[in-house]
Design a protein around this motif. Structure first.
Motif, PDB file in Angstrom:
ATOM      1  N   LEU A 213       6.395 -94.538  -7.005  1.00 43.55           N
ATOM      2  CA  LEU A 213       6.919 -93.625  -8.017  1.00 43.55           C
ATOM      3  C   LEU A 213       6.790 -94.222  -9.412  1.00 43.55           C
ATOM      4  CD1 LEU A 213       8.364 -90.987  -8.742  1.00 43.55           C
ATOM      5  CD2 LEU A 213      10.542 -92.164  -8.337  1.00 43.55           C
ATOM      6  N   PHE A 214       7.205 -95.480  -9.568  1.00 42.10           N
ATOM      7  CA  PHE A 214       7.129 -96.115 -10.882  1.00 42.10           C
ATOM      8  C   PHE A 214       5.692 -96.462 -11.259  1.00 42.10           C
ATOM      9  CE2 PHE A 214      11.644 -96.614 -10.155  1.00 42.10           C
ATOM     10  CZ  PHE A 214      12.183 -96.482 -11.437  1.00 42.10           C
ATOM     11  N   GLY A 215       4.930 -96.966 -10.281  1.00 39.18           N
ATOM     12  CA  GLY A 215       3.535 -97.304 -10.564  1.00 39.18           C
ATOM     13  C   GLY A 215       2.725 -96.075 -10.923  1.00 39.18           C
ATOM     14  N   GLU A 216       2.889 -95.014 -10.126  1.00 39.39           N
ATOM     15  CA  GLU A 216       2.165 -93.773 -10.402  1.00 39.39           C
ATOM     16  C   GLU A 216       2.672 -93.107 -11.671  1.00 39.39           C
ATOM     17  OE1 GLU A 216      -0.411 -92.682  -9.262  1.00 39.39           O
ATOM     18  OE2 GLU A 216      -0.707 -93.572  -7.291  1.00 39.39           O
ATOM     19  N   GLY A 217       3.985 -93.250 -11.932  1.00 38.68           N
ATOM     20  CA  GLY A 217       4.538 -92.693 -13.168  1.00 38.68           C
ATOM     21  C   GLY A 217       3.890 -93.319 -14.395  1.00 38.68           C
TER      22      GLY A 217
END
Length: 209
Positions: free
Chosen positions: A151-155
């Motif tokens: 979630l954070f990486g893709e965000g």
């Protein structure tokens, strides 16, 4: 082929899969598609695989080895882009009728190139770093690590790539929707394939060094 496989052997295989997916992603990222009225870059088709492999690398081999693969992927992508542009620049023979199509598919604007490289480096490193950090915090919650890191990486990936690549080419509200939709789409993808990710991680843990 996979008999007597060791963790060292698998590291080399995962490195090849990761870099190959990155090169393919770079080729298809310039096109967008309509997904239930949401516009997404076509890179989402293959890019989630990169994050599954990233999770396995970070979980099994640690941040430093995952970072090496990420940096290698960056340079292999750069080499590919350089080769594309040299090939486009070389004069084609008269009978070759697809030069324009070749240039459209493999050529990339400087803006999209910078957007893709920056998003890839930041997103992949954030994913790997968070995966390792959460493992130290609670080693048992693999599902939480995989999903939150994605979630954070893709965000970060979506925010950087879409902002740099498309800011000014579409309305701001559409840009924001595109960023959120891409991050959520890829995270949802990882949730769906989490059982596979877990099986792979468990099996790899059992391999000899």
């Amino acid at each position: 082929m996979f008999e007597n496989l060791t963790k060292t052997d698998l590291y080399a295989i995962l490195t090849g899969v990761f870099t190959a997916c990155m090169i393919v992603s770079n080729i298809i990222a310039g096109k967008t598609f309509d997904f239930f009225s949401f516009v997404l870059p076509c890179g989402v088709v293959i890019f989630p695989i990169v994050y599954v492999v990233n999770d396995v690398l970070a979980e099994i081999y640690g941040y430093e080895k995952a970072r090496r693969v990420i940096i290698l992927g960056f340079f292999m992508n750069l080499i590919a882009v350089i080769c594309y542009n040299i090939t486009i620049w070389l004069p084609a023979p008269v009978f070759f009728e697809n030069s324009e199509a070749f240039s459209v598919v493999l050529g990339s604007t400087f803006r999209l190139l910078i957007a893709g490289f920056a998003a890839y480096l930041v997103g992949s490193l954030v994913n790997a770093r968070l995966m390792v950090y959460l493992k130290k915090w609670d080693e048992e919650k693999l599902f939480v690590r995989c999903i939150l890191s994605t979630l954070f990486g893709e965000g970060m990936d979506a925010l950087i790539f879409i902002t740099i690549g498309f800011l000014g080419t579409m309305p701001t509200d559409a840009l924001i929707v595109m960023i959120v939709a891409q991050a959520l789409f890829k995270t949802a993808y990882e949730i769906i394939v989490y059982p596979l990710t877990k099986v792979v991680i468990v099996r790899v843990r059992e391999l000899p060094d």
